[in-house]
Design a protein around this motif. Structure first.
Motif, short mmCIF file in Angstrom:
data_model
loop_
_atom_site.label_atom_id
_atom_site.label_comp_id
_atom_site.label_asym_id
_atom_site.label_seq_id
_atom_site.Cartn_x
_atom_site.Cartn_y
_atom_site.Cartn_z
N TYR A 79 0.85 -1.18 0.00
CA TYR A 79 0.00 0.00 0.00
C TYR A 79 0.89 1.24 0.00
O TYR A 79 1.98 1.24 0.60
N GLU A 80 0.41 2.29 -0.64
CA GLU A 80 1.18 3.52 -0.71
C GLU A 80 0.25 4.72 -0.66
O GLU A 80 -0.82 4.72 -1.28
N GLN A 81 0.66 5.73 0.09
CA GLN A 81 -0.10 6.98 0.16
C GLN A 81 0.85 8.15 0.02
O GLN A 81 1.92 8.16 0.65
N GLN A 82 0.47 9.11 -0.78
CA GLN A 82 1.24 10.33 -0.96
C GLN A 82 0.40 11.52 -0.52
O GLN A 82 -0.74 11.67 -0.96
N LEU A 83 0.95 12.33 0.36
CA LEU A 83 0.27 13.52 0.87
C LEU A 83 1.12 14.75 0.56
O LEU A 83 2.35 14.71 0.68
N SER A 84 0.47 15.83 0.20
CA SER A 84 1.18 17.09 -0.02
C SER A 84 0.35 18.24 0.54
O SER A 84 -0.89 18.17 0.59
N SER A 85 1.04 19.27 0.96
CA SER A 85 0.37 20.43 1.55
C SER A 85 1.20 21.68 1.27
O SER A 85 2.41 21.69 1.51
N VAL A 86 0.55 22.71 0.74
CA VAL A 86 1.19 24.01 0.50
C VAL A 86 0.30 25.07 1.13
O VAL A 86 -0.90 25.15 0.82
N GLY A 87 0.88 25.86 2.02
CA GLY A 87 0.09 26.87 2.72
C GLY A 87 0.82 28.19 2.85
O GLY A 87 2.06 28.25 2.77
N ALA A 88 0.06 29.25 3.04
CA ALA A 88 0.61 30.59 3.22
C ALA A 88 -0.18 31.31 4.30
O ALA A 88 -1.41 31.13 4.40
N GLU A 89 0.51 32.11 5.11
CA GLU A 89 -0.14 32.86 6.18
C GLU A 89 0.41 34.28 6.21
O GLU A 89 1.58 34.52 5.87
N LEU A 90 -0.43 35.20 6.66
CA LEU A 90 -0.07 36.61 6.74
C LEU A 90 -0.52 37.15 8.09
O LEU A 90 -1.67 36.95 8.49
N ASP A 91 0.40 37.84 8.78
CA ASP A 91 0.08 38.50 10.05
C ASP A 91 0.22 40.00 9.84
O ASP A 91 1.25 40.47 9.32
N VAL A 92 -0.81 40.75 10.25
CA VAL A 92 -0.82 42.20 10.02
C VAL A 92 -1.24 42.91 11.30
O VAL A 92 -2.36 42.69 11.79
N PRO A 93 -0.38 43.77 11.89
CA PRO A 93 -0.81 44.60 13.01
C PRO A 93 -1.73 45.71 12.49
O PRO A 93 -1.34 46.48 11.60
N ILE A 94 -2.95 45.78 13.02
CA ILE A 94 -3.89 46.82 12.60
C ILE A 94 -3.62 48.11 13.35
O ILE A 94 -3.47 49.18 12.77
N ARG A 130 -2.20 47.49 19.49
CA ARG A 130 -2.56 46.35 20.33
C ARG A 130 -3.41 45.29 19.63
O ARG A 130 -3.83 44.34 20.26
N LEU A 131 -3.66 45.45 18.34
CA LEU A 131 -4.51 44.50 17.62
C LEU A 131 -3.71 43.86 16.49
O LEU A 131 -3.16 44.55 15.63
N LEU A 132 -3.67 42.54 16.48
CA LEU A 132 -2.98 41.78 15.45
C LEU A 132 -3.96 40.80 14.82
O LEU A 132 -4.68 40.08 15.52
N VAL A 133 -4.03 40.78 13.49
CA VAL A 133 -4.90 39.85 12.79
C VAL A 133 -4.04 38.97 11.90
O VAL A 133 -2.96 39.37 11.45
N SER A 134 -4.51 37.75 11.65
CA SER A 134 -3.79 36.81 10.82
C SER A 134 -4.77 36.06 9.94
O SER A 134 -5.96 35.93 10.26
#
Length: 697
Positions: A396-411, A414-418
């Motif tokens: 048996y064989e399984q192939q998994l892949s994942s590509v992700g991107a994230e952004l953090d921005v101080p508004i 004292r407020l940070l959004v991501s």
């Protein structure tokens, strides 16, 4: 028994969850300032938009364990984590009602939960050389690779040398035993070397464990669920449960070079060799009679990174890593509880590879961008009825892949959004002659925000949606004629929302106080659950939905006036239901989820040290839970139980400098009341056990 509390209100903590080198912002960025704090208690760095993570040291638990304990024993004392033993003799991990395959276990940034079963048995993972364990609740980042959606258990074995760490060589020896002749011997050490341009750290260790069996609680036979059959191999006058002996040897080697400008390269190699029995379920007329005559695993991880570097557009870092794991699993199935006549045998040979790359870079207005890609490949050879010369392996064989991107921005200050997105894919090129699923692809997302009202008050909220692909074993394994395989399982999809408040830092830190409350709502569509067929075989199918909502509460009090004493408590209150359109006689088409108590809590207190002596006490409450009883054809209830543990330690000074400066002795009693608390139907936790141990370091 000393542990520490550190709170970080910046997005550097989130980057660390993904195993990346964090990008340092300009010095005048108040919104991303690090505010460390150190007291006795649980350590809880923060996550952007999420609850604080729990960081623990294996040598600083509320009730100390033997040297180099297994991860499963450590996690039983960790807030918000459910650890239970299943009928295969494996330990499973759950966070917020999640299935054990939804929580990822990672070592030095690479997942150990990639494989035939897509989960790692924490009762086999040693902590020899592990300096800290980080528990992340919920989906804190999208960059951890595929099938990471229900929490992360992260272990650091080969991280950078802490700035305040000793530059001299270190050596630690430990041994322990209990009243039932279980014993352990462990040794590990480190040598930091100053070489041209930086520091080379060489570490290594080895541990040997052996036990004759696990203690049987005094009332375990008298309160087995109705319809069950008590195990005649465990009469009331017998101290140990049937077939619970174990032997294990494990070791590790870690080398890491850190350049003074931030670049690094590291190599980690670990392995274990185990033989053990599997306790038969007490409530079944025909339970498993299994033994693992051999379980072996070797793992090698090569990693490197640039560290934080200045670029034409700001500051950035890049890291790459690759891992290779080889496992051997032998299962023997016997015809009776005498374990003399072999009925069948299964051999499993697994090879897994993981490749990962991650980069971070600063953006204008103090924002930060992160991008990561992870590719994994699992090949598993299964041989059934291996005692026969004609037996052949199915691949048996399984192939998994994942590509992700994230952004953090101080508004504002004292407020940070991501926010972030991820694309996950799964393929099963080889299926042992059974139907293949082709290529499955699912997109996911996450948004979060953190508002720092004052230096000691944080509000945080997040929402996320991500899928999990079924493991090869879920799709194709018959588990020695216990399961009817279902190769057409669809991916599960989890929608998670959480919000909470954390009171820590500022005036709270001055008082040694930390408080937190987090509410969460989970909706798991196409949930994979187990049903019992008319022929009494189990089968995994996709049900409509599992719904869970609840609240997590955490409190820690460690004032300086008490000179090292700590008081901590946590509780998880949740409501979990399986929505199943096939259920009749129920207007809401609901039933209870298996093996998920809706109430859990713990309370721990540690005294200040007096002439080197420290005492500790911990109580763990497990609420009522339910399981599907195949003999009765219905769900049955297991009542709530509370287990208490206690320990006394004494530290002696041996020498003022050099190696082996201190000796610490411990005497502990686990399950003081000898209560029969069940992990699931027919599988009680260990009864009263007295432990002794000595550590020199």
């Amino acid at each position: 028994m000393r542990s520490r509390l550190a709170l970080s209100l910046s997005l550097l903590a989130l980057a660390s969850q993904a195993g990346a080198q964090a990008v340092q912002p300009p010095r005048d960025s108040a919104a991303r300032r690090i505010e460390p704090m150190t007291v006795r208690g649980a350590r809880a760095p923060s996550v952007t938009g999420g609850a604080t993570v729990v960081t623990i040291r294996p040598d600083s638990l509320p009730v100390p364990l033997a040297p180099a304990p297994h991860i499963g024993d450590v996690l039983r004392q960790t807030a918000f984590v459910l650890v239970r033993q299943n009928s295969r003799g494996e330990m499973e991990i759950g966070v917020r009602g999640s299935d054990s395959r939804q929580a990822a276990v990672m070592l030095d940034g690479l997942p150990l939960t990639v494989g035939w079963d897509a989960r790692t048995d924490p009762s086999l993972i040693p902590t020899t050389g592990v300096e800290q364990i980080v528990v992340v609740r919920g989906l804190a980042t999208l960059l951890g690779g595929a099938n990471t959606l229900g929490g992360v258990i992260r272990m650091d074995l080969n991280g950078p040398l802490a700035r305040n760490a000793k530059s001299a060589p270190s050596l630690q020896l430990g041994t322990g035993f209990d009243q039932y002749a279980s014993r352990i011997l462990s040794v590990n050490g480190a040598v930091p070397l100053s070489v041209r341009g930086g520091t080379l750290r060489v570490r290594g260790g080895i541990t040997s464990r052996a036990r004759e069996g696990v203690a049987l609680p005094s009332r375990a036979l008298g309160d087995v669920v109705t319809g069950g059959t008590a195990d005649p191999g465990d009469p009331a006058n017998r101290a140990l449960r049937t077939n619970t002996d174990a032997r294990q040897v494990d070791g590790f080697t870690a080398l890491r070079y850190d350049h003074r400008r931030g670049a690094f390269v590291g190599l980690t190699a670990t392995g274990y060799d185990t033989e053990r029995g599997v306790a038969p379920e007490q409530h079944l007329a025909s339970p498993r009679f299994w033994r693992y005559p051999s379980q072996q695993r070797t793992l090698a991880i090569l990693s490197g990174g640039t560290g934080l570097q200045q670029t034409p557009m700001g500051y950035g870092s890049l890291s790459v890593s690759a891992g290779r794991s080889n496992q051997r699993l032998d299962i023997e199935n016997f015809s009776s509880r005498t374990y003399t006549t072999l009925a069948s045998r299964e051999l499993g040979r697994e090879a897994s590879t993981v490749y990962r790359i991650e980069g971070t870079h600063s953006l204008p207005r103090n924002a930060q961008f992160r991008l990561a890609g992870t590719v994994t490949n699992v090949v598993y050879d299964e041989t059934l009825n291996a005692q026969r010369s004609t037996a052949s392996a199915s691949r048996y064989e399984q192939q998994l892949s994942s590509v992700g991107a994230e952004l953090d921005v101080p508004i504002v200050e004292r407020l940070l959004v991501s926010g972030g997105v991820v694309q996950d894919e799964s393929r099963t090129p080889q299926t042992g002659g059974r139907p293949a699923l082709g290529t499955l692809a699912r997109a996911g997302w996450r948004v979060g925000s953190t508002l720092r009202l004052t230096d000691g008050v944080r509000l945080h909220a997040s929402g996320s949606r991500r899928a999990r692909f079924a493991a090869l074993r879920e799709l194709y394994s018959g588990a020695l004629d216990r399961f009817d395989p279902n190769p057409l399982l669809r991916p599960e999809t989890l929608l998670g929302i959480e919000s909470g408040i954390t009171l820590s830092g500022g005036a709270f830190a001055d008082r040694g106080l930390q408080l937190q409350a987090v509410g969460f709502v989970h909706r798991l569509d196409d949930a994979v659950v187990r049903i019992t067929l008319p022929n009494r075989l189990f089968r995994r199918i996709n049900r409509d939905q599992i719904r869970s909502e609840g609240i997590e509460l955490l409190a820690s009090y460690a004032p300086a006036a008490l000179k090292g004493a700590t008081i901590s408590a946590d509780a998880t209150l949740q409501h979990i239901r399986v929505i199943d359109q096939t259920i009749t006689g129920n207007a809401n088409n609901e039933r209870r989820a298996e093996h998920n108590p809706e109430r859990r809590a713990s309370f721990a207190v540690t005294s200040p040290a007096w002439r080197g002596v420290r005492t500790s006490l911990m109580a763990r409450h497990i609420g009522a839970q339910y399981c599907q009883h195949p003999d009765l054809g219905r769900q049955v209830e297991l009542g709530a139980q509370t287990i208490s543990d206690a320990a006394v330690t004494r530290t002696f000074a041996i020498r003022s400098r050099g190696l082996l400066q201190r000796l610490t002795a411990i005497i502990a009693v686990d399950n003081i009341g000898d209560r029969a608390a069940y992990d699931q139907c027919g599988l009680p936790q260990a009864g009263r056990t007295v432990r002794f141990g000595v550590t020199i370091g």
